[in-house]
Design an enzyme around this catalytic site. Structure first.
Site, PDB file in Angstrom:
ATOM      1  N   GLU A 110     -24.366  48.828  16.344  1.00 54.01           N
ATOM      2  CA  GLU A 110     -23.847  47.654  15.633  1.00 54.01           C
ATOM      3  C   GLU A 110     -22.897  46.868  16.528  1.00 54.01           C
ATOM      4  O   GLU A 110     -22.118  47.445  17.285  1.00 54.01           O
ATOM      5  CB  GLU A 110     -23.112  48.115  14.372  1.00 54.01           C
ATOM      6  N   ASP A 112     -20.272  43.517  15.865  1.00 54.27           N
ATOM      7  CA  ASP A 112     -19.734  42.749  14.730  1.00 54.27           C
ATOM      8  C   ASP A 112     -18.779  41.644  15.113  1.00 54.27           C
ATOM      9  O   ASP A 112     -17.924  41.816  15.993  1.00 54.27           O
ATOM     10  CB  ASP A 112     -18.920  43.667  13.799  1.00 54.27           C
ATOM     11  N   GLU A 114     -16.240  40.169  12.326  1.00 59.65           N
ATOM     12  CA  GLU A 114     -15.803  40.280  10.936  1.00 59.65           C
ATOM     13  C   GLU A 114     -14.581  39.393  10.742  1.00 59.65           C
ATOM     14  O   GLU A 114     -13.543  39.603  11.377  1.00 59.65           O
ATOM     15  CB  GLU A 114     -15.456  41.728  10.577  1.00 59.65           C
TER      16      GLU A 114
END
Length: 342
Positions: A110, A112, A114
């Site tokens: 993953e 990210d 955010e």
């Protein structure tokens, strides 16, 4: 020697200032929503523009929403211009990320962005994460204060993922680079991933550790995405694991070689200086300085003492960043004007 050191310091400051101005805009082909994406959840809370170039995700009392790329990619460049929800957004998280958790549940990768919920009047914070092979217990989080209001205009956020490195960009400025190394082993993302965009209720942790929760009186919360870009080799992870996938792998290898040789992946001196300046001015947390959580440094953390002294052993910045009010630009780009009309 004192004068020489002063002159050297001035030269570095001038170079840092010139670096950001010298960076060229990243030009990649964008796609309409229908060409590269499909709804993921909260279907009634996904609103598309008439031309299909902009999509808005809503969070209300009933549900959040999200979309996913129609294909998985073995490395690539993923980008979107995003306008975040305005007003009081504590507990609301907008995420723009790559993942393969639906396929490799216990050993997923993953990458990210955010955007953490915001209390009115406070600067927005964005967190970047890097996970490989299910290494969620060894989080590699960094947080930055955005040097602009991300709710009034669109700003571009991009992820470059190659076999050599992961680079995060904000408005085409690199803000973080994680280089692949033998010491990282499986912690470096290596399996095909999809691209996701979501908005959801993260009241339990997003804003001040969960102190401020989502207040739906200020909803619905709307995050808009435009200038969607997907640049990479599409793969079927099931076929990739089969013995008949060698031809596809060779095709992806050639595609990535071209990406590695492109201007996107070359970390020039100007990019390095711009990244250093951004991190000095905006980074407020780094796992590399968090000796409470990680007494043993990560292999990719190459921290100099002058930088380490600016952070507590919790990984957080010792002193609050000083902010200077910037005048708003009088002229907006055609892209921002089009997208803001949505």
């Amino acid at each position: 020697m004192g004068a020489r050191r002063l002159l050297a310091l001035v030269a570095v400051v001038v170079a840092l200032g010139a670096a950001a101005a010298a960076l060229q805009p990243i030009n990649v082909t964008t796609v309409a929503f229908e060409e590269g994406y499909t709804p993921l959840f909260g279907f009634d809370n996904i609103l598309r523009s008439g031309d299909g170039l902009t999509v808005s995700l809503l969070l209300d009392r009933s549900t959040g929403s999200g979309f996913i790329s129609s294909s998985m990619y073995q490395h690539g460049f993923f980008s979107a211009s995003i306008k975040l929800p305005s007003d009081y957004t504590a507990g609301v998280v907008v995420a723009f990320y790559t993942s393969n958790g639906d396929v490799f549940e216990k050993r997923h990768d993953e990458l990210d962005f955010e955007f953490l919920g915001n209390i009115r009047g406070k600067p927005w914070r964005v967190q970047t994460n890097v996970y490989g092979n299910g290494s969620v217990s060894r989080g590699r989080e960094e947080r930055y204060v955005l040097p602009f209001d991300p709710t009034t205009e669109f700003h571009r956020y991009s992820i470059l993922w190659t076999r050599a490195a992961v680079v995060f960009f904000v408005d085409d400025v690199p803000v973080r680079e994680v280089r692949q190394s033998a010491a990282m082993a499986g912690d470096f993302p290596s399996k095909p991933m999809s691209l996701y965009a979501t908005v959801w209720d993260a009241s339990t942790w997003a804003t001040s550790g969960g102190r401020y929760r989502v207040n739906y009186r200020y909803g619905p919360f709307v995050a808009s995405f435009t200038d969607l870009a997907l640049l990479g080799c599409r793969v079927d992870p099931i076929q990739m694991l089969s013995s008949s996938s060698s031809g596809r792998s060779a095709e992806c290898a050639a595609s990535e070689d071209a990406l590695l040789a492109s201007d996107l992946a070359v970390m020039t001196l100007e990019k390095q200086l711009a990244m250093r300046r951004y991190r000095e001015q905006n980074m407020v947390y780094s796992y590399c300085h968090d000796t409470r959580r990680y007494p043993v440094p990560f292999p990719e953390c190459d921290v100099v003492d002058s930088e380490r002294r600016r952070f507590k052993d919790s990984g957080h910045l010792r002193l609050a960043l000083r902010r200077h009010r910037r005048p708003r630009p009088a002229v907006r780009s055609a892209r921002s004007t089009r997208a803001a009309d949505m």
